[in-house]
Design a protein around this motif. Structure first.
Motif, mmCIF file in Angstrom:
data_model
loop_
_atom_site.group_PDB
_atom_site.id
_atom_site.type_symbol
_atom_site.label_atom_id
_atom_site.label_comp_id
_atom_site.label_asym_id
_atom_site.label_seq_id
_atom_site.Cartn_x
_atom_site.Cartn_y
_atom_site.Cartn_z
ATOM 1 N N MET A 1 7.436 1.106 10.212
ATOM 2 C CA MET A 1 6.585 0.334 9.798
ATOM 3 C C MET A 1 4.929 1.039 9.406
ATOM 4 O O MET A 1 3.890 0.853 9.163
ATOM 5 C CB MET A 1 6.389 -0.125 11.614
ATOM 6 N N SER A 2 4.946 2.529 10.074
ATOM 7 C CA SER A 2 3.035 2.748 9.933
ATOM 8 C C SER A 2 3.282 3.941 8.359
ATOM 9 O O SER A 2 4.415 3.911 8.160
ATOM 10 C CB SER A 2 3.471 4.422 10.187
ATOM 11 N N PHE A 3 2.389 3.692 7.701
ATOM 12 C CA PHE A 3 1.873 3.264 6.001
ATOM 13 C C PHE A 3 1.756 5.202 6.315
ATOM 14 O O PHE A 3 1.770 5.643 5.010
ATOM 15 C CB PHE A 3 0.744 2.612 5.671
ATOM 16 N N LYS A 4 1.103 5.170 7.350
ATOM 17 C CA LYS A 4 0.631 6.939 7.116
ATOM 18 C C LYS A 4 2.152 7.778 7.165
ATOM 19 O O LYS A 4 2.060 8.481 6.674
ATOM 20 C CB LYS A 4 -0.562 7.268 8.382
ATOM 21 N N ASN A 5 2.837 7.302 8.097
ATOM 22 C CA ASN A 5 3.964 8.280 8.109
ATOM 23 C C ASN A 5 4.696 8.649 6.202
ATOM 24 O O ASN A 5 5.069 9.043 6.419
ATOM 25 C CB ASN A 5 4.667 7.755 9.272
ATOM 26 N N LEU A 6 5.028 7.236 5.904
ATOM 27 C CA LEU A 6 5.594 6.930 5.054
ATOM 28 C C LEU A 6 4.576 7.634 4.055
ATOM 29 O O LEU A 6 5.455 8.126 2.970
ATOM 30 C CB LEU A 6 5.568 5.805 4.644
ATOM 31 N N SER A 7 3.435 7.840 4.173
ATOM 32 C CA SER A 7 2.738 8.028 2.519
ATOM 33 C C SER A 7 2.631 9.788 2.933
ATOM 34 O O SER A 7 3.202 10.834 2.099
ATOM 35 C CB SER A 7 1.911 7.823 3.042
ATOM 36 N N MET A 8 3.530 9.633 4.250
ATOM 37 C CA MET A 8 3.564 11.849 4.176
ATOM 38 C C MET A 8 4.764 12.174 3.673
ATOM 39 O O MET A 8 4.943 13.280 3.440
ATOM 40 C CB MET A 8 2.980 11.847 6.256
#
Length: 473
Positions: free
Chosen positions: A242-249
């Motif tokens: 659910m974290s956009f930061k994790n998915l973008s990484m």
């Protein structure tokens, strides 16, 4: 120690290549004409070697992409320019088969580099263990046999291992490119490119999971129950995704594999399926027992590491402790064997493959045999999972999902389909003691000796054909 390891490696590679050259000479003398699938591969490669690349020159019986033929032309053609050899020589059966022998040398080196990368190097004895492990996998019987024939297995292994190595070193663009090369040898290798992406994702998930566990106050609510750990991991995955930061990484790290995935999807849409050429004999199905066959195959070839009295006692103790769970697993396995066992027409029609005799003398003799083997399948599967407990749960998830996708849709039982997943599995098992490695290597040497002797000397003929037939994997 590092210098000594270099000597060990050089000696192992040199001796293996020398023996391989002698075997290659024996194969070349015995097999003057294309054999088995070579009747499709060799003429196609020779047409490419002569410069005939048009689709009208393509043999419709070939179901794989032309990676092997393109690489072969790239290897043998320069020989005609450098040494002045005629086209008849450089495009000959022997020269084309020799390309796979060159690939086998590359595989030996890649296996060694992968063992150095995957396995820890903090033990004094690990040098000889790594070299012995490399030598053992390099002469793994079902892979080593195809070093001497013009099949796609050896080149497919080379590019897949190379892609995996580049992935482990963080060079993901190169890894995806090499994954594409592997795909050009065998379409199902796209799954091992996905595995490389999954390896990156599993590493990041493992790091985040360890951080989560180290927190003094876990933000996830405490959960109790028999599946508490599973539900806790599931909640962690949901929170992580659910974290956009994790998915973008993750996207930043895996975009080359994602691009390769889109290219594969475009190929499937344009081609109308994964298989090219003759599709009648390569129809996908849900052949769940293929997993059980792979577990048995792995247990057989890794028995020095997976089979011991203490392991059997541990397994039986666990079965008794969790008897309800194992009872359910057994029922599900029996159901899968009952409803999803398929017998491909090639399996029963071709008595040149060992699988023909395994099926005829084990599975076909008595109907009940396939059900009686279910406990052995469960033990083999448990042993494999237990041997990978040093890897994270996320790595295991990625590996078994890829294993499932690669082998379950295959209707035909053929040991060649198990080579790549077996090698990747074996690379990630902790280095066994030297005594077990020597036992494993000795067993491989015996199996190789028997299979090569039978192939070269125990020939036969079919009643309606004058051609010499041979037994093979």
């Amino acid at each position: 120690m590092a210098q000594l390891e270099g000597y060990y490696f050089s000696a192992a590679l040199s001796c293996t290549f020398l023996v391989s050259c002698l075997l290659f000479s024996a194969f070349s003398r015995a097999l003057r004409e294309p054999y088995m699938d070579e009747i499709f591969h060799l003429p196609q490669a020779q047409r490419y070697c002569e410069g005939h690349f048009s689709l009208s020159q393509w043999d419709p019986m070939i179901t794989t992409l032309p990676g092997l033929y393109l690489v072969s032309v790239g290897v043998v053609k320069p020989a005609s320019w450098i040494f002045g050899w005629s086209e008849h020589v450089v495009c000959s059966i022997g020269m084309l088969r020799f390309v796979n022998l060159l690939f086998s040398v590359g595989n030996f080196y890649l296996l060694y580099l992968l063992f150095r990368k995957v396995q820890p190097r903090n033990k004094a004895a690990s040098s000889i263990q790594r070299v012995l492990s490399t030598l053992t996998l390099a002469v793994f019987p079902t892979l080593y046999f195809f070093n001497f024939l013009y099949y796609t297995e050896v080149g497919s292994m080379f590019f897949t291992l190379f892609a995996y190595l580049m992935c482990l070193y963080g060079n993901h663009k190169t890894s995806a490119l090499l994954g594409f090369c592997g795909f050009m040898f065998r379409q199902t290798n796209i799954i091992w490119a996905v595995f490389c992406a999954g390896n990156v994702i599993a590493q990041k998930l493992t790091e985040a999971w360890k951080t989560e566990l180290q927190k003094k106050e876990n933000r996830l609510p405490p959960i109790k129950g028999p599946f508490a750990e599973f539900r806790k991991i599931l909640q962690f995955l949901l929170a992580y995704s659910m974290s956009f930061k994790n998915l973008s990484m993750l996207f930043h790290l895996t975009w080359p594999y994602i691009l390769l995935g889109f290219l594969f999807c475009a190929f499937v849409v344009l081609n109308g399926g994964i298989v090219i050429g003759d599709r009648s004999s390569h129809e996908a199905c849900l052949h769940f027992p293929q997993l059980f066959y792979f577990f048995s195959f792995t247990l057989f070839f890794s028995f020095p590491h997976l089979l011991s009295l203490s392991k059997i006692k541990t397994f039986l103790s666990l079965v008794w402790k969790r008897r309800i769970l194992f009872f359910v697993v057994t029922l599900v396995s029996v159901f899968l064997v009952w409803k999803f066992t398929y017998t491909h027409k090639y399996l029963l029609a071709d008595n040149r493959h060992y699988t023909f005799y395994v099926w005829k003398r084990v599975f076909q003799r008595y109907e009940i045999v396939k059900y009686l083997l279910v406990p052995a399948y469960i033990f083999a599967g448990w042993s494999i999972v237990d041997s990978l407990k040093s890897k994270s749960i996320f790595w295991n998830l990625m590996f078994f999902v890829c294993l499932f996708i690669v082998i379950v849709p295959q209707k035909l039982l053929e040991f060649r389909y198990f080579i790549l997943p077996y090698v990747i599995y074996r690379l990630n098992v902790p280095l066994p003691p030297t005594s077990r490695l020597i036992c494993e290597l000795s067993c491989y040497a015996i199996v190789n000796f028997i299979t090569f002797y039978i192939f070269l000397n125990k020939t036969f003929q079919w009643p309606n054909s004058q051609d010499i037939q041979r037994f093979m994997w």
